[in-house]
Every structure is written in C-alpha cells, then in structure tokens.
Design an enzyme around this catalytic site. Sequence first.
Site, mmCIF file in Angstrom:
data_model
loop_
_atom_site.group_PDB
_atom_site.id
_atom_site.type_symbol
_atom_site.label_atom_id
_atom_site.label_comp_id
_atom_site.label_asym_id
_atom_site.label_seq_id
_atom_site.Cartn_x
_atom_site.Cartn_y
_atom_site.Cartn_z
ATOM 1 N N ARG A 17 32.963 -26.104 60.285
ATOM 2 C CA ARG A 17 32.969 -26.338 61.731
ATOM 3 C C ARG A 17 32.289 -25.146 62.389
ATOM 4 N NH1 ARG A 17 33.749 -30.812 60.737
ATOM 5 N NH2 ARG A 17 35.452 -32.201 61.365
ATOM 6 N N GLU A 21 27.971 -29.064 69.828
ATOM 7 C CA GLU A 21 27.014 -30.039 69.279
ATOM 8 C C GLU A 21 26.793 -31.183 70.255
ATOM 9 O OE1 GLU A 21 28.860 -31.129 65.565
ATOM 10 O OE2 GLU A 21 28.538 -29.148 64.700
ATOM 11 N N HIS A 32 24.680 -31.563 61.513
ATOM 12 C CA HIS A 32 26.028 -31.991 61.073
ATOM 13 C C HIS A 32 25.937 -33.209 60.142
ATOM 14 C CE1 HIS A 32 30.531 -31.769 62.348
ATOM 15 N NE2 HIS A 32 30.402 -32.189 61.096
#
Length: 337
Positions: free
Chosen positions: A240, A269, A288
């Site tokens: 993360r 993000e 991601h």
Amino acid sequence: MTDFNIYVSTNEVPRSALDLMRAVGKVRVFDGAAAPPRDLLLKEVAGADALFCVLTEKVDAELFARAAKLKAVANMAVGFDNIDLAEATRKGVMVTNTPDVLTETTADATMALVLAAARRIAEGDRLIRRGGWKLRWSPMMMVGHDVYGKTLGIYGLGRIGAAVAKRASGFGMKLVYYDSNRNRDLEERLGASYVPFDDLLKEADFLTVHVPLLPSTRKSIGGRQLGLMKKTAYIINTSRGQVIDEASLVRALEEKTIAGAGIDVFEDEPIGPASPIAKLENVVLTPHLASASVETRTEMAMMAARNVVAALKGEVPPNLVNREVLRAGAVPADRGS
Ligand code: GLV
C-alpha cells in the site's frame, strides 16, 4: 432467500461470479466505468444485504450508518484498509477479503519490479522510443545493478513476502526480513534471517514492502528510514502506498540517496504524469497492478462472490476477517466455526 439485495460496486465482475450471487439474491451492478460516486454508493447500500466492493470504496462509519440491513461486505482484494473493521464488527457486519489466490501473481510482479528497477528496463524502453539510442553499444551505456548475489530485505514476511523470498532464492539473493511477528519456522524453510527493522533498512540492496496498511505501518518508511538505506539500494512497493511517506521517497530518489525504486502503489491513487514521482527516471511505476492477471482477478471475483453467498446463507464465509463478529451473533451459533 432470493429476497436478498446484493450491490456490486464495479461492472467488471465476471458473469460467473454474478451468477453465483444471483442464486441467493437480486444483484444490482454499478453501471459505470469508474467507481460509483459516493452519494450513489450510500443510496445503494441503504437497501443492500451484502456489498461486493473493491478497494476504491471507502466502507466507513457513514456507510454503515446508512446500511441498516447490511450483513456482509466482500472486498475483492486481500487488503481491507478501505473498510472500518471495528465499525463493521460493532454493527454485526461480516467483512471478507481474497487472500492466497493473489499471492503468486503479486510475487511475480514484485520480482518484475526488482528486475526492471535494477536493470533499467522501463528507462531503456523510454530511451529507444524517444530516439535516444545513438551508439550501438558502449561499455557504460544503461548500466544498472546486479540482482544476483544481492541482499533482499523483506518488510513483512506474510504470504506474499514468503512467495517473493522463494523467487529471490532462485536469483541467488541473500534473504533478510523484518516482521512484527518473528516466524522461525518460515525463516528456516526459506533460509531467511530475521533482523531488526533498522538493520533491514541498512542491509538491504533491495527492500521490498509486504506489510498490510495498519496504524503501526502507515508511513513507517519516511525520511529517517530512507536515510538508513544504502546509496545503491532500491525500494519496491506492491503493498500500500501509505506505508511509505511518498514526499520523502521522492526526495531520496531526486537526491539519489537511494539508487531507485519500483512502485506499484501510491499514497493517493491514481497518479498522473504531473505527480512528482512520475518525473523521475530512477523509478519504475506501475498502476496498482500487482495482482492483475486474468486468472487471479477472475478467481478473486469468484472468492468474493462465494463469501457473499455464504454470508447470506447464514454460514461463516470462508474468508471472514472480523471473526469477532461471530460472537456478536452475525451467524447463528450452531453455524459458526
Ligand atoms: C490489492 O491491492 C489487494 O489488496 O488485493
């Protein structure tokens, strides 16, 4: 049974997963390209018995307050830091995730970032595309650093950290790790040595982050920690973004107090080309995607759907993360395990 209402916050769930859930209730799917706007999500959960969601949905106290009938939240992700777990438990809502199935895929992506960062793969690709490859070969053109024989520092030796360790052994890397829970059994099986956190930072040639986002891990890598790393070291993050203080990371990469990074997850993000980290050559960026293989994402959706079905049938979902909720009576005592 089919009176249950299930809200699915993404329209990218395979039909097979939707069909599984349709056997136990009415399924409404958000019909848009991105995530549902907050007000729509809050409206939809008001009548829902189960929410099938992804990590972009903030499942917090406000949402639980609106969702009087909610029995289960099935997150299509292994991480569940987008969900207020304590509040879910307080409200008697079961929360599930999708562990294991994405372990190998995420470990593959982690090694891809290790190799890409060290061997300047993305930078080389950009060089060619902008017409920058002039000399056919020259001794010091695009030199990076070896991976073979280097020390991999694993921050968090859980399932994914261990899968990365196995791959790194094949690359002839030395393994050191830090985890708040020391696991001597796993150490022995993987040939990894436990070291205190500061030593991990000092010893790693490649530091790879595999801790979940918790209050204790949030920004646990900041200026001080980056300052302990070798000038030739790389940092890799497929966990993360908030585990690393991104402004400090950008500073370390700009000032070259570390050599580079391979980053799949970010504090905020999505990021775009204007993001300070995207302006740096010595970092490989991916959006991601560490668990993003067709096989894995399909199985993650199936797992989340199976969790919804079990919860609505009054069973203990296979991937329940807040087991304390069972004590609060979310599942009749004779069906809890
Ligand atoms: C993805 O980041 C996940 O937690 O599954």
